[in-house]
Design an enzyme around this catalytic site. Structure first.
Site, short mmCIF file in Angstrom:
data_model
loop_
_atom_site.label_atom_id
_atom_site.label_comp_id
_atom_site.label_asym_id
_atom_site.label_seq_id
_atom_site.Cartn_x
_atom_site.Cartn_y
_atom_site.Cartn_z
N HIS A 55 0.47 8.34 4.53
CA HIS A 55 0.23 7.30 3.53
C HIS A 55 1.55 6.59 3.23
O HIS A 55 2.64 7.16 3.39
CB HIS A 55 -0.30 7.91 2.24
CG HIS A 55 -1.69 8.42 2.35
ND1 HIS A 55 -2.45 8.71 1.24
CD2 HIS A 55 -2.48 8.70 3.42
CE1 HIS A 55 -3.65 9.14 1.62
NE2 HIS A 55 -3.67 9.14 2.94
N GLU A 57 3.09 5.91 0.48
CA GLU A 57 3.95 6.60 -0.48
C GLU A 57 4.68 7.78 0.15
O GLU A 57 5.87 7.98 -0.10
CB GLU A 57 3.13 7.12 -1.68
CG GLU A 57 2.35 6.07 -2.41
CD GLU A 57 0.91 5.94 -1.96
OE1 GLU A 57 0.04 5.74 -2.82
OE2 GLU A 57 0.65 6.02 -0.74
N CYS A 85 -3.14 8.49 -4.32
CA CYS A 85 -4.15 9.56 -4.25
C CYS A 85 -3.53 10.85 -4.79
O CYS A 85 -2.34 10.89 -5.12
CB CYS A 85 -4.62 9.73 -2.81
SG CYS A 85 -3.37 10.47 -1.73
N CYS A 88 -0.48 12.07 -2.67
CA CYS A 88 0.73 11.29 -2.92
C CYS A 88 1.25 11.54 -4.33
O CYS A 88 2.46 11.60 -4.54
CB CYS A 88 0.45 9.81 -2.70
SG CYS A 88 0.13 9.42 -0.96
#
Length: 147
Positions: A55, A57, A85, A88
């Site tokens: 992801h 992040e 999410c 993260c």
């Protein structure tokens, strides 16, 4: 007036989100800033890397800790186009980011619904910055995928 404000850095995150979309990735972009300087930028790469943890992040945190040579980001701000999410959010909490600024909420997978206390207690959170633009990137991406 400081040209390097939250909106400026969110625009940089949006540029990353657009790069993700151009590569067929879910359009989430992130930048990490320290002392008004971008030290990391990333976008989702789950398809490219065949890695569900890739992801924006997560990739930005890894790049920022590498750039600083430190595991904590206590003087840094993360700008991300979509609410992080749970995965993260956990990484954000462990890295002790000073501030998190996100654009659009993620009602299906956002951390606020599942783990609202995942961030470090001292982390400042600003939500809804450039929300419309960030949401539009997601809407366009999924509309195009459904064609």
């Amino acid at each position: 007036m400081n040209p390097f404000d939250d909106t400026y850095f969110m625009r940089q995150a949006l540029a990353e989100a657009r790069a993700a979309a151009a590569e067929g990735e879910v359009p989430v972009g992130a930048v990490i800033v320290c002392n008004e300087r971008i030290i990391a930028r990333a976008h989702n790469q789950t398809e490219r890397l065949n890695d569900t943890t890739a992801h924006a992040e997560m990739l930005a945190i890894t790049a920022a800790t590498s750039a600083l040579g430190a595991k904590y980001l206590t003087e840094c701000t993360l700008y991300v186009t979509v609410e992080p999410c749970v995965m993260c959010a956990g990484a954000i909490g462990w890295s002790q980011l000073k501030k998190v600024v996100f654009g659009t909420p993620d009602e299906k997978r956002g951390y606020q619904q599942y783990a609202p206390k995942a961030f470090h207690p001292k982390t400042e959170v600003i939500q809804g910055l450039m929300e419309e633009e960030c949401a539009q990137e997601m809407k366009l991406f999924f509309l195009q995928r459904r064609k």
